[in-house]
Enzyme design. Structure first.
Site, PDB file in Angstrom:
ATOM      1  N   GLU A 100       1.004  -1.182  -0.129  1.00 31.06           N
ATOM      2  CA  GLU A 100       0.021  -0.029   0.099  1.00 31.06           C
ATOM      3  C   GLU A 100       0.882   1.306  -0.133  1.00 31.06           C
ATOM      4  OE1 GLU A 100      -3.486   2.287   2.779  1.00 31.06           O
ATOM      5  OE2 GLU A 100      -2.718   0.379   3.069  1.00 31.06           O
ATOM      6  N   LYS A 229      -9.249 -15.609  15.040  1.00 32.90           N
ATOM      7  CA  LYS A 229      -9.128 -15.081  13.697  1.00 32.90           C
ATOM      8  C   LYS A 229     -10.518 -14.815  13.152  1.00 32.90           C
ATOM      9  CE  LYS A 229      -5.156 -18.000  12.970  1.00 32.90           C
ATOM     10  NZ  LYS A 229      -4.514 -18.939  12.053  1.00 32.90           N
ATOM     11  N   ASP A 304       1.215 -14.607  12.786  1.00 31.63           N
ATOM     12  CA  ASP A 304       0.030 -15.280  11.972  1.00 31.63           C
ATOM     13  C   ASP A 304      -0.617 -14.210  11.473  1.00 31.63           C
ATOM     14  OD1 ASP A 304      -2.285 -16.617  11.255  1.00 31.63           O
ATOM     15  OD2 ASP A 304      -1.873 -17.998  12.851  1.00 31.63           O
ATOM     16  N   HIS A 399      -2.061  10.517  -1.157  1.00 32.51           N
ATOM     17  CA  HIS A 399      -2.333   9.196  -1.938  1.00 32.51           C
ATOM     18  C   HIS A 399      -1.841   9.427  -3.384  1.00 32.51           C
ATOM     19  CE1 HIS A 399      -3.723   6.370   0.896  1.00 32.51           C
ATOM     20  NE2 HIS A 399      -3.923   7.167   1.613  1.00 32.51           N
TER      21      HIS A 399
END
Length: 404
Positions: A100, A229, A304, A399
């Site tokens: 990103e 998760k 993870d 951006h």
């Protein structure tokens, strides 16, 4: 040992399955053979995923199965990031793996603000990796009896659980009853390991004791009350892994010079966006983009990646005081480790070394605490930068300038 081409032909002929290759060749050869098969069957050029510095021997059997190569993610660094924590008191360069554009630049700007404000404070307030099995009982009468037994026999459960590990400690067992289901939420201090496997193995041993001594029958070792998760309010309230908070007070002149907005304007953006907007959306995370820093550091350091779901469970608070701006980020369920799993891979080990947290800490758990504190301070830097961009109405131009 057969070479990769021969092995690939055996797979195509049906003599071997893809997952059998590791039994017939060294990890590098098996990986190459598997890549040849997949490339041919899908008519895809996979040379790029094969051109990696990662030795398959470091990954096969511990980090991945059916390996065909590696995906590269650009690694940036933000900082120095000054953190005055309970476990760390130093400046750190924060490794962020991301695709990103503008993210690293934004966090880097936030780091400069923290430096100008003499650094961020950070503290780990709780350690508790959880696993919550679900048991079947006949009715609520049996459920109450099981819960009573658990509350009266925590030492027996602790002994059974801790016999399976040389480091983990069982710190809590919290029962929940839903009809004829009994959930037991076990919480562990897993020291420098993220600890999910440790908690699972220890909980299995404790569950066997519950079955032996009560009428409860184990249905599933994970009953989703852990919660791993998946977005869950219980993690926001009770925490999971490490609960960690970072905060800072920034003089008004620094705010205006670096963020090009007033403290009042930034506080209003935080209230209306992160608090009111998130509440209206029914969000579990009341923050601007904490997940960006959590995900970037997770990928860089071998955590993870799916546990970013819990790691983004954060609340950002901002208060305009008389001469300064107070800001904090509280991450309720940050699941990190500095030993085991993906932390052992060479590039991920390098990123942990860059942070000064590779391996087991002294005392045990100190390195994972340091990592949690640095991530929290990095998330705070990211929050300040984005809130400033919004308050000054510079988000879109930033951006555009950085290729997004």
């Amino acid at each position: 040992m057969s070479d990769a081409t021969d092995l690939a032909e055996r797979v195509r002929s049906g003599d071997l399955a893809l997952h059998d290759l590791d039994d017939h060749a060294d990890p590098a050869t098996a990986t190459e053979a598997r890549r040849l098969v997949v490339a041919r069957e899908t008519d895809t050029d996979l040379d790029g995923v094969g051109a990696t510095a990662l030795d398959p021997a470091d990954a096969v059997g511990t980090a991945v199965e059916n390996m065909i190569g590696a995906i590269e993610i650009p690694l940036g660094v933000a900082g120095p990031l000054p953190v005055a924590g309970g476990a760390t008191d130093d400046e750190h360069y924060l490794p962020i793996a991301t695709t990103e554009g503008a993210l690293v630049a934004s966090v880097n700007r936030g780091c400069s603000i923290l430096r100008a404000a003499d650094g961020a404070n950070a503290r780990v307030t709780k350690r508790s990796m959880t696993r919550a099995p679900v048991f079947r009982v006949a009715d609520v009468v049996e459920a109450e009896a099981v819960v009573s037994w658990v509350r009266e026999n925590r030492d027996a459960l602790r002994n059974a659980a801790e016999e399976t590990t040389s480091h983990g400690e069982l710190t809590e067992v919290t029962p929940y009853v839903v009809g004829d289901s009994v959930f037991l939420r076990f919480g562990y201090d897993t020291k420098d390991a993220m600890g999910m496997n440790m908690a699972t193995i220890a909980t299995r041993a404790a569950s066997e004791v519950v079955e032996e001594q009560t009428t409860a029958d184990l249905v599933a070792l994970s009953g989703n009350l852990c919660t791993d998760k998946k977005p869950a309010a219980i993690n926001a309230v009770e925490g999971r892994g490490r609960s960690v908070v970072a905060d800072v007070t920034i003089p008004n002149e620094v705010v205006e010079d670096r963020l090009h907005a007033t403290s009042d304007a930034i506080a209003e953006v935080n209230t209306r966006k992160n608090l009111v907007g998130s509440a209206k959306a029914g969000s579990l995370g009341f923050n601007a983009h904490a997940a960006n820093v959590v995900a970037g550091v997770f990928l860089a350091t071998g955590q993870d990646a799916a546990q970013v779901v819990e790691g983004a469970n954060a609340i950002t608070t901002v208060e305009a005081r008389e001469d300064e701006l107070y800001a904090s980020v509280s991450l309720a369920s940050l699941e990190v480790g500095t030993v085991g799993g993906g932390t052992k891979l060479p590039t991920q080990s390098a990123a942990l070394s860059l942070l000064g947290v590779l391996g087991g800490g002294d005392p045990p758990g100190a390195n994972a605490d340091r990592l949690a504190e640095v991530i929290a301070a990095g998330a705070l830097a990211g929050e300040l930068s984005l809130l400033g961009a919004l308050a000054s109405r510079n988000l879109s131009s930033a951006h555009e300038e950085l290729g997004r």
